[in-house]
Design a protein around this motif. Structure first.
Motif, mmCIF file in Angstrom:
data_model
loop_
_atom_site.group_PDB
_atom_site.id
_atom_site.type_symbol
_atom_site.label_atom_id
_atom_site.label_comp_id
_atom_site.label_asym_id
_atom_site.label_seq_id
_atom_site.Cartn_x
_atom_site.Cartn_y
_atom_site.Cartn_z
ATOM 1 N N ASP A 69 50.887 59.932 24.140
ATOM 2 C CA ASP A 69 50.682 59.094 22.963
ATOM 3 C C ASP A 69 49.498 58.155 23.160
ATOM 4 O O ASP A 69 48.741 57.880 22.235
ATOM 5 N N LYS A 70 49.373 57.651 24.384
ATOM 6 C CA LYS A 70 48.311 56.696 24.713
ATOM 7 C C LYS A 70 47.715 57.034 26.074
ATOM 8 O O LYS A 70 48.391 57.620 26.928
ATOM 9 N N ILE A 71 46.473 56.648 26.266
ATOM 10 C CA ILE A 71 45.839 56.718 27.578
ATOM 11 C C ILE A 71 45.381 55.317 27.940
ATOM 12 O O ILE A 71 44.621 54.683 27.194
ATOM 13 N N VAL A 72 45.867 54.813 29.058
ATOM 14 C CA VAL A 72 45.399 53.535 29.587
ATOM 15 C C VAL A 72 44.219 53.863 30.493
ATOM 16 O O VAL A 72 44.381 54.474 31.552
ATOM 17 N N LEU A 73 43.027 53.502 30.052
ATOM 18 C CA LEU A 73 41.790 53.919 30.717
ATOM 19 C C LEU A 73 41.144 52.733 31.418
ATOM 20 O O LEU A 73 40.822 51.722 30.795
ATOM 21 N N CYS A 74 40.935 52.874 32.718
ATOM 22 C CA CYS A 74 40.277 51.834 33.514
ATOM 23 C C CYS A 74 39.051 52.455 34.170
ATOM 24 O O CYS A 74 39.189 53.340 35.028
ATOM 25 N N GLU A 75 37.876 51.996 33.759
ATOM 26 C CA GLU A 75 36.630 52.586 34.260
ATOM 27 C C GLU A 75 35.788 51.535 34.978
ATOM 28 O O GLU A 75 35.661 50.392 34.535
ATOM 29 N N SER A 76 35.213 51.957 36.102
ATOM 30 C CA SER A 76 34.327 51.092 36.888
ATOM 31 C C SER A 76 33.626 51.961 37.919
ATOM 32 O O SER A 76 34.216 52.922 38.433
ATOM 33 N N PRO A 77 32.375 51.661 38.241
ATOM 34 C CA PRO A 77 31.705 52.392 39.336
ATOM 35 C C PRO A 77 32.491 52.304 40.646
ATOM 36 O O PRO A 77 32.402 53.202 41.484
ATOM 37 N N LEU A 78 33.273 51.229 40.805
ATOM 38 C CA LEU A 78 34.063 51.063 42.029
ATOM 39 C C LEU A 78 35.286 51.980 42.058
ATOM 40 O O LEU A 78 35.960 52.091 43.083
ATOM 41 N N LEU A 79 35.561 52.644 40.910
ATOM 42 C CA LEU A 79 36.694 53.570 40.844
ATOM 43 C C LEU A 79 36.249 55.029 40.845
ATOM 44 O O LEU A 79 37.054 55.932 40.663
ATOM 45 N N LYS A 80 34.946 55.258 41.036
ATOM 46 C CA LYS A 80 34.435 56.631 40.998
ATOM 47 C C LYS A 80 35.086 57.487 42.073
ATOM 48 O O LYS A 80 35.451 58.642 41.845
ATOM 49 N N TYR A 81 35.221 56.927 43.265
ATOM 50 C CA TYR A 81 35.886 57.632 44.363
ATOM 51 C C TYR A 81 37.197 56.915 44.690
ATOM 52 O O TYR A 81 37.266 55.681 44.627
ATOM 53 N N TYR A 82 38.208 57.678 45.043
ATOM 54 C CA TYR A 82 39.505 57.076 45.348
ATOM 55 C C TYR A 82 39.445 56.249 46.621
ATOM 56 O O TYR A 82 38.998 56.721 47.673
ATOM 57 N N PRO A 210 42.474 48.159 28.993
ATOM 58 C CA PRO A 210 42.942 46.836 29.438
ATOM 59 C C PRO A 210 41.886 46.142 30.298
ATOM 60 O O PRO A 210 41.142 46.790 31.043
ATOM 61 N N ALA A 211 41.819 44.831 30.167
ATOM 62 C CA ALA A 211 40.893 44.068 31.000
ATOM 63 C C ALA A 211 41.425 44.050 32.437
ATOM 64 O O ALA A 211 42.630 43.914 32.661
ATOM 65 N N PHE A 212 40.545 44.228 33.391
ATOM 66 C CA PHE A 212 40.958 44.146 34.788
ATOM 67 C C PHE A 212 39.807 43.605 35.620
ATOM 68 O O PHE A 212 38.636 43.694 35.237
ATOM 69 N N GLU A 213 40.172 43.043 36.741
ATOM 70 C CA GLU A 213 39.166 42.495 37.652
ATOM 71 C C GLU A 213 39.155 43.306 38.937
ATOM 72 O O GLU A 213 40.198 43.550 39.532
ATOM 73 N N LEU A 214 37.967 43.740 39.326
ATOM 74 C CA LEU A 214 37.820 44.493 40.566
ATOM 75 C C LEU A 214 36.431 44.216 41.132
ATOM 76 O O LEU A 214 35.423 44.416 40.450
ATOM 77 N N ALA A 215 36.388 43.736 42.360
ATOM 78 C CA ALA A 215 35.118 43.438 43.022
ATOM 79 C C ALA A 215 35.030 44.211 44.332
ATOM 80 O O ALA A 215 36.040 44.657 44.886
ATOM 81 N N ALA A 216 33.819 44.364 44.810
ATOM 82 C CA ALA A 216 33.609 45.091 46.069
ATOM 83 C C ALA A 216 34.391 44.441 47.211
ATOM 84 O O ALA A 216 34.833 45.124 48.139
ATOM 85 N N ALA A 217 34.574 43.117 47.113
ATOM 86 C CA ALA A 217 35.308 42.403 48.163
ATOM 87 C C ALA A 217 36.783 42.796 48.209
ATOM 88 O O ALA A 217 37.454 42.581 49.226
ATOM 89 N N ASP A 218 37.305 43.395 47.117
ATOM 90 C CA ASP A 218 38.713 43.826 47.087
ATOM 91 C C ASP A 218 38.930 45.125 47.854
ATOM 92 O O ASP A 218 40.074 45.508 48.118
ATOM 93 N N ILE A 219 37.842 45.810 48.167
ATOM 94 C CA ILE A 219 37.930 47.142 48.773
ATOM 95 C C ILE A 219 37.509 47.048 50.239
ATOM 96 O O ILE A 219 36.388 46.628 50.553
ATOM 97 N N HIS A 220 38.385 47.437 51.122
ATOM 98 C CA HIS A 220 38.141 47.265 52.552
ATOM 99 C C HIS A 220 37.676 48.539 53.245
ATOM 100 O O HIS A 220 37.521 48.576 54.469
ATOM 101 N N THR A 221 37.497 49.595 52.481
ATOM 102 C CA THR A 221 36.937 50.840 53.031
ATOM 103 C C THR A 221 35.815 51.313 52.113
ATOM 104 O O THR A 221 35.777 50.973 50.928
#
Length: 363
Positions: A69-82, A210-221
């Motif tokens: 029914d719905k797609i919750v879509l979160c897009e960011s260059p930081l999400l390109k790779y898992y 949806p609005a979300f916050e994601l920074a490079a500092a959140d990713i440790h690998t």
């Protein structure tokens, strides 16, 4: 209001994590969206796909074709790779905001990594490697009647129980356990690839950003390179014809497997196996069919020398046509077979091979 996983009334809708790699959806996504559609209908709620990545909005229409029914879509260059950190943060933030009551994840390498991290952060339960899901109690009881030895009609059940009933193999596949998560939400499950059927169900899909916050500092690998290893594994899930061997080949294992390979070749299929053959070291685990192996739905499934334990039947009983060859005329495999041959597989299979070759030559 602060997030509280014990506030059951605040949670609604069924969510499915839709795994994509390099901009391509995984086959398990369509299986889980189809299963999620069934669960959402039973609960009377919406079905939402959760899609993460970079520039992947074009994939949403594919998911709509299976009932979302719905797609919750979160897009960011930081999400390109898992990465575990990035995906877990974005998913948990979305769940804390929108509060689904059920969250399904495919039991892929990514799903097996992501599911536990999210469950721990959300303070809820996770049932791993599920092979069957139900909400509706009567449907669950029908499943138990066909897939267990329980005396269902003489047992008491709460017919108003709307908890997600998550069934999975336990104790090395010797038992099947049904798990519920009655005190926390969302009820989370990772689901084994190939066990759920895809069902086309086209819908007009609403895409949420949806609005979300994601920074490079959140990713440790950091993903610096992706190396794909070419390992040849048998494709049981995608095969139209499967010829499986069981303990009945024990008197001459090498010849039994060779006959199965020859029959599979003339049919244009692949060789499968029961767990007994894998445990005995006769064949590799990627050939295993059953609750602790692969669940398959081929056009034709040929069982050679397989007795038909519940665990094996659960992995192949939905095949379009089942042909069983066994010396024991009371073998349980005949209960699900469309065609049964009582006889020595070492005598029967060569005749089958020659008959099929002759039929092909006559065309």
């Amino acid at each position: 209001m602060a997030y509280n996983s014990m506030d059951l009334a605040a949670f609604k809708d069924v969510w499915v994590f839709c795994e994509q790699r390099e901009g391509k959806l995984m086959p398990t996504d369509f299986e889980l969206i189809s299963e999620g559609r069934k669960l959402a209908d039973e609960l009377g709620v919406k079905l939402c796909g959760l899609l993460l990545g970079d520039n992947v909005e074009g994939l949403c229409k594919e998911l709509a074709g299976y009932g979302a029914d719905k797609i919750v879509l979160c897009e960011s260059p930081l999400l390109k790779y898992y990465t575990t950190d990035a995906y877990a943060k974005v998913i948990c933030d979305a769940i804390e905001e929108l509060k689904p009551e059920v969250f399904l994840i495919g039991a892929s390498t990514i799903g097996r990594d992501l599911g536990p991290r999210c469950a721990a952060r959300l303070h809820t339960g996770l049932c791993a490697d599920c092979t069957h899901l139900d909400v509706d109690v009567p449907k669950y009881l029908d499943f138990l009647r066909t897939s267990s030895t329980l005396d269902i009609d003489n047992m008491k059940f709460d017919m108003e129980d709307h908890n997600l009933k998550m069934t999975r193999p336990a104790f090395g596949g010797h038992l099947m356990a049904t798990i519920i998560c009655p005190r926390f939400r969302p009820a989370m499950a990772t689901v084994r690839p190939g066990v759920m059927k895809k069902r086309v169900c086209k819908k007009d899909v609403e895409i949420l950003h949806p609005a979300f916050e994601l920074a490079a500092a959140d990713i440790h690998t950091e993903v610096t390179e992706t190396v794909k290893a070419a390992k040849k594994l048998v494709d049981l899930i995608g095969a139209d014809f499967i010829v499986s061997v069981g303990r009945g080949i024990s008197k001459d294992v090498e010849k039994g497997i060779k006959l199965a390979e020859e029959l599979a070749e003339v049919l244009g299929g692949v060789v499968g196996s029961s767990r007994a053959c894998v445990d005995a070291g006769w064949i590799s685990a990627d050939h295993q069919v059953g609750q602790t192996g692969k669940t398959v739905h081929p056009k034709v499934y040929v069982a050679l020398g397989i007795s038909g334990a519940i665990q094996h039947k659960a992995g192949m009983q939905d095949s379009e046509c089942i042909i069983a060859v066994n010396k024991n005329e009371t073998a349980p495999i005949f209960e699900v077979a469309d065609y049964g041959i009582t006889g020595d597989l070492f005598k029967v299979v060569p005749e089958l091979i020659e008959s099929i070759k002759a039929a092909k030559a006559a065309k």
